[in-house]
Structure formats: structure tokens, C-alpha cells
Design an enzyme around this catalytic site. Sequence first.
Site, PDB file in Angstrom:
ATOM      1  N   HIS A  33       0.790  -1.216   0.000  1.00  0.00           N
ATOM      2  CA  HIS A  33       0.000   0.000   0.000  1.00  0.00           C
ATOM      3  C   HIS A  33       0.834   1.284   0.000  1.00  0.00           C
ATOM      4  O   HIS A  33       0.271   2.374  -0.058  1.00  0.00           O
ATOM      5  CB  HIS A  33      -1.007  -0.043   1.151  1.00  0.00           C
ATOM      6  CG  HIS A  33      -2.136  -0.981   0.840  1.00  0.00           C
ATOM      7  ND1 HIS A  33      -2.021  -2.346   1.024  1.00  0.00           N
ATOM      8  CD2 HIS A  33      -3.360  -0.766   0.311  1.00  0.00           C
ATOM      9  CE1 HIS A  33      -3.146  -2.926   0.633  1.00  0.00           C
ATOM     10  NE2 HIS A  33      -3.973  -1.989   0.188  1.00  0.00           N
TER      11      HIS A  33
ATOM     12  N   TRP B 105      -4.717  -7.326  -8.210  1.00  0.00           N
ATOM     13  CA  TRP B 105      -4.411  -6.668  -6.938  1.00  0.00           C
ATOM     14  C   TRP B 105      -5.069  -7.428  -5.786  1.00  0.00           C
ATOM     15  O   TRP B 105      -4.442  -7.687  -4.764  1.00  0.00           O
ATOM     16  CB  TRP B 105      -4.875  -5.212  -6.991  1.00  0.00           C
ATOM     17  CG  TRP B 105      -4.675  -4.453  -5.724  1.00  0.00           C
ATOM     18  CD1 TRP B 105      -5.634  -4.121  -4.805  1.00  0.00           C
ATOM     19  CD2 TRP B 105      -3.450  -3.921  -5.210  1.00  0.00           C
ATOM     20  NE1 TRP B 105      -5.077  -3.419  -3.764  1.00  0.00           N
ATOM     21  CE2 TRP B 105      -3.735  -3.288  -3.994  1.00  0.00           C
ATOM     22  CE3 TRP B 105      -2.142  -3.923  -5.675  1.00  0.00           C
ATOM     23  CZ2 TRP B 105      -2.763  -2.655  -3.218  1.00  0.00           C
ATOM     24  CZ3 TRP B 105      -1.161  -3.303  -4.911  1.00  0.00           C
ATOM     25  CH2 TRP B 105      -1.475  -2.680  -3.706  1.00  0.00           C
ATOM     26  N   TRP B 106      -6.333  -7.769  -5.961  1.00  0.00           N
ATOM     27  CA  TRP B 106      -7.039  -8.520  -4.919  1.00  0.00           C
ATOM     28  C   TRP B 106      -6.389  -9.877  -4.679  1.00  0.00           C
ATOM     29  O   TRP B 106      -6.345 -10.348  -3.542  1.00  0.00           O
ATOM     30  CB  TRP B 106      -8.499  -8.699  -5.291  1.00  0.00           C
ATOM     31  CG  TRP B 106      -9.328  -7.443  -5.243  1.00  0.00           C
ATOM     32  CD1 TRP B 106      -9.020  -6.245  -4.634  1.00  0.00           C
ATOM     33  CD2 TRP B 106     -10.611  -7.259  -5.818  1.00  0.00           C
ATOM     34  NE1 TRP B 106     -10.026  -5.345  -4.807  1.00  0.00           N
ATOM     35  CE2 TRP B 106     -11.026  -5.937  -5.526  1.00  0.00           C
ATOM     36  CE3 TRP B 106     -11.464  -8.068  -6.561  1.00  0.00           C
ATOM     37  CZ2 TRP B 106     -12.246  -5.423  -5.935  1.00  0.00           C
ATOM     38  CZ3 TRP B 106     -12.680  -7.562  -6.967  1.00  0.00           C
ATOM     39  CH2 TRP B 106     -13.074  -6.251  -6.661  1.00  0.00           C
TER      40      TRP B 106
END
Length: 107
Positions: A22, A79-80
Site C-alpha cells: 500500500h 491486486w485482490w
Amino acid sequence: MQRMGMVIGIDPASIVQYKALHTAVWPQVLATLKAANIRNYTIFLREPENLLFSYWEYYGKNFEADMAQIAADRMTQKWWAVCGPCQLPLASRGDGEHWATMEEVFH
């Protein structure tokens, strides 16, 4: 505008990885969120309980369609796939939820 809060657990062994991911969210993922009328997306970490709290503001008119647009994006799916294994969904979440939605009680 609709404010939205959600919560999920995080695997303590994945916190360092999750934070690193992140610090540089993939640009296409951010663009997809913006195109789906999501603004001010923020994620907070609470230790030692190992909970993630997310907040965003939704500025659209068709939430279901915008969420479907996000879910259909291939880069977001990737991404998930990277972030998902770090997360521990709450047993109390609603049907179809990954992150458990929260009721706004004060603003």
C-alpha cells in the site's frame, strides 16, 4: 456523497507485506477506483487486534454498477489476488461481503 466504512482482519504475519503493497498501489487500480466514483479511500491498521479499517467517499449515482466496474477490472482482480491472502474476513460479515460494512453513527 456517501461515506462508507468497512473492517476486516489481517494475518499478523502479512502486516509488513500489506503495508509495503500500500505504499505503492498500482496506478490502474487507483484509476479504476476513481472512475467508479470512489474518493478519499483510506485504510487504517489497528494492532494488536490486527484489524484493518477502510473509509471512502462514494460520489456516484449507481453504487452496484460502479462496484461491478471495479470487480470486472483485470488489474484490480490481480491486486485482490495479491492482497486478499493477507486479509482475514470477519465471521460476522454480511452475505457476499469480503470487508464487513459498518453503520455510520456520527459525522
